[in-house]
Design a protein around this motif. Structure first.
Motif, PDB file in Angstrom:
ATOM      1  N   ILE A 225      28.306  -0.872  64.936  1.00  0.00           N
ATOM      2  CA  ILE A 225      27.369   0.130  65.429  1.00  0.00           C
ATOM      3  C   ILE A 225      27.460   0.084  66.942  1.00  0.00           C
ATOM      4  O   ILE A 225      27.263  -0.976  67.544  1.00  0.00           O
ATOM      5  N   ARG A 226      27.758   1.209  67.555  1.00  0.00           N
ATOM      6  CA  ARG A 226      27.919   1.206  69.010  1.00  0.00           C
ATOM      7  C   ARG A 226      26.582   0.894  69.681  1.00  0.00           C
ATOM      8  O   ARG A 226      25.665   0.400  69.055  1.00  0.00           O
ATOM      9  N   GLY A 227      26.412   1.204  70.942  1.00  0.00           N
ATOM     10  CA  GLY A 227      25.255   0.739  71.704  1.00  0.00           C
ATOM     11  C   GLY A 227      23.905   1.042  71.111  1.00  0.00           C
ATOM     12  O   GLY A 227      22.900   0.427  71.476  1.00  0.00           O
ATOM     13  N   ALA A 228      23.820   1.993  70.170  1.00  0.00           N
ATOM     14  CA  ALA A 228      22.536   2.357  69.581  1.00  0.00           C
ATOM     15  C   ALA A 228      21.956   1.264  68.706  1.00  0.00           C
ATOM     16  O   ALA A 228      20.848   1.409  68.191  1.00  0.00           O
ATOM     17  N   SER A 229      22.663   0.150  68.527  1.00  0.00           N
ATOM     18  CA  SER A 229      22.118  -0.957  67.739  1.00  0.00           C
ATOM     19  C   SER A 229      21.124  -1.783  68.538  1.00  0.00           C
ATOM     20  O   SER A 229      20.525  -2.724  68.002  1.00  0.00           O
ATOM     21  N   SER A 230      20.927  -1.469  69.828  1.00  0.00           N
ATOM     22  CA  SER A 230      20.117  -2.324  70.695  1.00  0.00           C
ATOM     23  C   SER A 230      18.676  -2.456  70.221  1.00  0.00           C
ATOM     24  O   SER A 230      18.037  -3.471  70.472  1.00  0.00           O
ATOM     25  N   LEU A 231      18.137  -1.453  69.526  1.00  0.00           N
ATOM     26  CA  LEU A 231      16.753  -1.545  69.072  1.00  0.00           C
ATOM     27  C   LEU A 231      16.594  -2.602  67.992  1.00  0.00           C
ATOM     28  O   LEU A 231      15.636  -3.371  67.999  1.00  0.00           O
ATOM     29  N   GLN A 232      17.517  -2.654  67.056  1.00  0.00           N
ATOM     30  CA  GLN A 232      17.371  -3.572  65.930  1.00  0.00           C
ATOM     31  C   GLN A 232      17.955  -4.952  66.190  1.00  0.00           C
ATOM     32  O   GLN A 232      17.577  -5.915  65.529  1.00  0.00           O
ATOM     33  N   TYR A 233      18.888  -5.051  67.154  1.00  0.00           N
ATOM     34  CA  TYR A 233      19.584  -6.319  67.351  1.00  0.00           C
ATOM     35  C   TYR A 233      19.526  -6.839  68.783  1.00  0.00           C
ATOM     36  O   TYR A 233      19.963  -7.963  69.030  1.00  0.00           O
ATOM     37  N   GLY A 234      19.037  -6.061  69.738  1.00  0.00           N
ATOM     38  CA  GLY A 234      19.008  -6.540  71.106  1.00  0.00           C
ATOM     39  C   GLY A 234      20.337  -6.344  71.798  1.00  0.00           C
ATOM     40  O   GLY A 234      21.019  -5.348  71.583  1.00  0.00           O
ATOM     41  N   PRO A 235      20.746  -7.285  72.681  1.00  0.00           N
ATOM     42  CA  PRO A 235      21.977  -7.086  73.412  1.00  0.00           C
ATOM     43  C   PRO A 235      23.150  -7.033  72.450  1.00  0.00           C
ATOM     44  O   PRO A 235      23.062  -7.515  71.331  1.00  0.00           O
ATOM     45  N   GLN A 236      24.245  -6.387  72.862  1.00  0.00           N
ATOM     46  CA  GLN A 236      24.599  -6.040  74.233  1.00  0.00           C
ATOM     47  C   GLN A 236      24.904  -4.546  74.316  1.00  0.00           C
ATOM     48  O   GLN A 236      24.710  -3.808  73.352  1.00  0.00           O
ATOM     49  N   PHE A 237      25.469  -4.119  75.456  1.00  0.00           N
ATOM     50  CA  PHE A 237      25.816  -2.721  75.651  1.00  0.00           C
ATOM     51  C   PHE A 237      26.819  -2.231  74.611  1.00  0.00           C
ATOM     52  O   PHE A 237      26.815  -1.068  74.240  1.00  0.00           O
ATOM     53  N   GLY A 238      27.705  -3.113  74.167  1.00  0.00           N
ATOM     54  CA  GLY A 238      28.741  -2.708  73.227  1.00  0.00           C
ATOM     55  C   GLY A 238      28.243  -2.434  71.831  1.00  0.00           C
ATOM     56  O   GLY A 238      28.913  -1.769  71.054  1.00  0.00           O
TER      57      GLY A 238
END
Length: 808
Positions: A225-238
């Motif tokens: 999952i590209r950067g949109a995973s930040s809500l559910q998993y936190g870092p990073q930008f990738g």
């Protein structure tokens, strides 16, 4: 290792001993023509009990309480069937099920009927404890692609995933170095790397480098999952990269598999697997041994992997699980080359005394509880107890090894964490909506010992002759996080997602930086605490049943890393107000399938990376110069990512007695540039300042293109693939001419081809063979400033492999 052997004996006992049975439901699943349907999911609705049909379509679920149940049978491409039944104590109920074919929505995981477009897919809108709707995502199905899995060949594995850049300098397959969208591939540290949903890196908040990679022979799929995973998993930008291991076989009490590979340069790999289901228990275990001499001189590697998983259905609503993974490695590092050496012979090595070792132990506990038919909980507890050890001659590559004392560096990682997730479905606007929320706690401790005086020998020996390390630092990171994300469906075509993540990070650093003239240089203990929120929005619009538009905006961050907090010299100063890198990812795309012969995903992305950290030269009041580490500026990556796979025979002919041909293209155009990034240099005691605005981001090729063709005929399959990667710079200053030590300079464009084939014979057995780097291209993807270099790190030339797989 004794605990691993104990569990192996235990699961073998399970496979051969019948447990007391309360009752049993059994049957057979067929299609309208009477053909057995294998691999279908058979579930007792509202419980955690479920199995899969075997090769003959048979199933059985046993050892569950008497009562009334609904049996649900499903498989992608068929209409789900539900059958009610009641069962008494010690009763056997027989239920035969006929599945009918159905045209299915893209929101289900798509598998093409053309039998070839299988290796790359997308995740459903909502999977277990995970919202994927509106997000750029890919699922790589390892069993469906022709690739050298024994060596974890990255460019083949990620061949259909657009925009993945790869550092191809580790021919042993022990570590992956991948990234996307102009980010650094350094040990995949811009991805949040997980296995079965839990962390496997030393510390995602302070040291996210992925030293451990599971054997691809046991990986069922790779979820990206590209950067949109930040809500559910936190870092990073990738974004997220999650290795999902093969789950216990739910269709049989016991199955065993042995995959054995031989190849060039003394390659030998043996992978051995067992698994099965018995009543309330299921289990799986594997052991892999891989060793070889490497393509380059002084490139020996020897690795051992072991893994055990045991699950127990404690009740109809509660499932408990335990996993543990162990890895140990012995790797000789051939070091880097100068440009002249690479031109003469890229296989040569002038470093024969450099060794690397990463013992890795990852235990995990899990529980899944069904609160109600619409609400369920997931809990995971995990830890990483590991080391990173290196010994070698670490001077620039243009300096000859003096055969004196080597440098020893050792890291010790002790981390543990837990995540609790809740998934709740509810009705609104006449549609089913989904709320996902979670809590996370993580505690990471790193004991870093560096600059030790090692032996003068040539073997792997991490002892320090004077019993001490000049650098001895302790780092801890404590992370608390909470998130909530909701899927809001207005009708069958349109949905929106919205979410928030709250983060609290506390970082501590203390210890000894160095010893100068016999005097210890002690760092001032430092503690940094910050709390902030991340927001995200997404949407999907289904054009039809099989295509959709998607878009997502998600804020992202990268915490200040250990390397950012550690000055290379005591005269350096760390900005007390040093901020985490902040930014966001934006995606807009169109994806789907046309009938059974065309899969595609075309998208535009924009990645804003602010507060990038660097070093500026500053002057003291007395005129002396010192380096000041602070937030310097911003970079932006934007471009196009496209994946298309087409089956012309199915499209124009329909069916063919001569097999099928599948053509695929994975194309990415990436414009990664600095927008505002101030740097300094010192000349004759004077500080000169300039701005890198307009420079290309280092290690970010503008074009990453991979093309391929797969021919399938019955149980035979062959794939040709070409990777066409453009040139890139190795430093932010965009230096073209290399320096003497080969640590900076242009990284030229290259093309490399691979050919792999597989043949399933004797029912479940298989033969695989291939040639990697078919044309023996001499190229490199990395100039290393330190270990495992320094200097040019050549990629492997032409190699061969042959694999025999036996399944029982």
């Amino acid at each position: 290792m004794r605990s691993i052997y104990g569990v192996l004996i235990f699961v073998f006992f399970l496979s051969s001993t019948a447990l007391a049975q309360k009752n049993k439901v059994e049957g057979k699943v067929i299609d309208p023509q009477g053909t057995p349907v294998s691999g279908a999911s058979v579930l007792l609705k509202g419980t955690v009990r479920g199995v899969q049909t075997d090769l003959q379509g048979n199933f059985e679920i046993k050892d569950f309480p008497a009562g009334k149940y609904d049996l649900v049978v499903s498989l992608v491409g068929f209409e789900s069937q539900e059958r009610s039944f009641s069962i008494g104590e010690k009763e056997t109920k027989n239920l035969d099920i006929t599945l009918t074919e159905e045209e299915y929505l893209l929101s289900e995981f798509s598998i093409s009927a053309s039998r070839g477009i299988l290796g790359q897919g997308n995740m459903p809108e909502v999977s277990d404890f995970q919202i994927n709707a509106g997000k750029k995502n890919e699922v790589i199905k390892l069993a469906e692609i022709d690739a050298n899995l024994a060596m974890n060949n990255s460019r083949q594995i990620f061949g259909r995933t657009p925009g993945i850049s790869i550092w191809e300098n580790d021919g042993s397959g022990i570590q992956l170095g991948v990234a996307s969208r102009g980010l650094s591939p350094n040990r995949s540290w811009e991805f949040n790397v997980r296995m079965n949903g839990y962390d496997i890196t030393p510390d995602p908040m302070g040291y996210p480098e992925a030293y451990f990679t599971p054997p691809m022979e046991v990986v069922e799929e790779i979820q990206i999952i590209r950067g949109a995973s930040s809500l559910q998993y936190g870092p990073q930008f990738g974004g997220l990269m999650n290795f999902v291991l093969r789950k216990p076989d739910k269709s049989t009490r016991f199955t065993a598999e042995s995959i054995n590979t031989v190849g060039s340069n003394g390659l030998f790999s043996t992978f051995n697997y067992i698994g099965g289901t018995e009543g309330k228990w299921n289990y799986t275990a594997y052991y892999q041994k891989r060793r070889g001499e490497g393509w380059r001189e002084n490139g020996f590697f020897n690795t051992d992997h072991a893994h055990v998983e045991v699950n127990y259905a404690a009740s109809n609503r509660l499932k408990l699980g335990y996993e543990m993974t162990y890895m140990t490695t012995e790797t000789q590092q051939p070091g880097g080359l100068t440009d002249a050496q690479f031109g003469e012979n890229s296989q040569q090595s002038s470093r024969s005394r450099n060794w690397f070792n990463t013992p890795w132990f990852i235990p995990s506990l899990s529980a899944e509880y069904l609160v109600s038919p619409n609400t369920k909980l997931s809990w995971k507890a995990f830890g990483t107890f590991a080391e990173r050890n290196s010994v070698g001659f670490m001077r620039p590559i243009n300096q000859e090894d003096d055969l004196g004392n080597r440098q020893v560096d050792r890291d010790f990682y002790t981390t543990y964490g837990t995540e609790l997730r809740l998934q709740h479905n509810y009705q609104l606007f006449g549609q089913e909506q989904t709320l996902m929320s979670g809590l996370r706690y993580f505690n990471g401790a790193i004991d870093r010992k560096q600059l030790g005086t090692g032996t003068t020998g040539s073997e792997m020996d991490f002892s320090v002759v004077d019993g001490d390390f000049r650098r001895d630092l302790d780092f801890t990171n404590i992370n608390l996080a909470a998130f909530a994300e909701n899927v809001l469906r207005f009708n069958e075509k349109l949905l929106f997602t919205a979410g928030i993540r709250l983060e609290n990070i506390q970082s501590n650093m203390e210890g000894q930086l160095n010893i100068s003239n016999g005097n210890p240089q002690i760092l001032t203990p430092a503690t940094r605490t910050r709390t902030f929120a991340l927001l995200g929005l997404g949407a999907e619009y289904h054009v039809g049943k099989s295509t959709e538009f998607y878009t997502n905006f998600s804020q992202a961050y990268r915490p200040v890393l250990i390397s950012d907090l550690t000055p290379p010299a005591t005269t350096d100063v760390i900005d007390p107000n040093l901020q985490d890198a902040r930014g966001y990812n934006f995606d807009f795309g169109y994806r789907g399938k046309v009938a059974s012969y065309l899969n595609f995903d075309l998208s535009y992305f924009f990645l804003n990376y602010d507060n990038r950290i660097g070093t500026l030269a500053q002057a003291n009041a007395d005129g002396s110069i010192f380096n000041f580490r602070t937030n310097l500026g911003r970079s932006v990556s934007q471009g196009f990512e496209g994946y298309v796979e087409f089956d012309p025979i199915t499209a124009f002919v329909g069916s063919s007695r001569y097999g099928y041909l599948h053509l695929f293209a994975s194309v990415a155009v990436i414009n990664a540039t600095y927008k505002d990034f101030v740097v300094t240099s010192v000349s004759n005691g004077e500080i000169a300042e300039r701005n890198l605005a307009g420079n290309e981001v280092e290690n970010a090729p503008r074009n990453i293109n991979r093309f391929g063709a797969t021919y399938k005929y019955g149980k035979f399959s062959m794939t040709w693939q070409m990777s066409d990667i453009s040139e890139t710079f190795s430093d932010a200053s965009n230096t073209v001419e290399p320096n003497a030590a080969a640590t900076v300079g242009l990284i030229p464009a290259y093309q490399v081809q691979d050919l792999s084939a597989s043949w399933n014979v004797w029912k479940q057995h298989s033969l695989k063979a291939g040639v990697n780097n078919l044309t023996d291209e001499r190229y490199f993807t990395r100039r290393a400033g330190g270990y495992p270099g320094p200097g040019i790190m050549p990629a492997d030339g032409r190699t061969f492999y042959l694999t025999l797989g036996l399944k029982f």
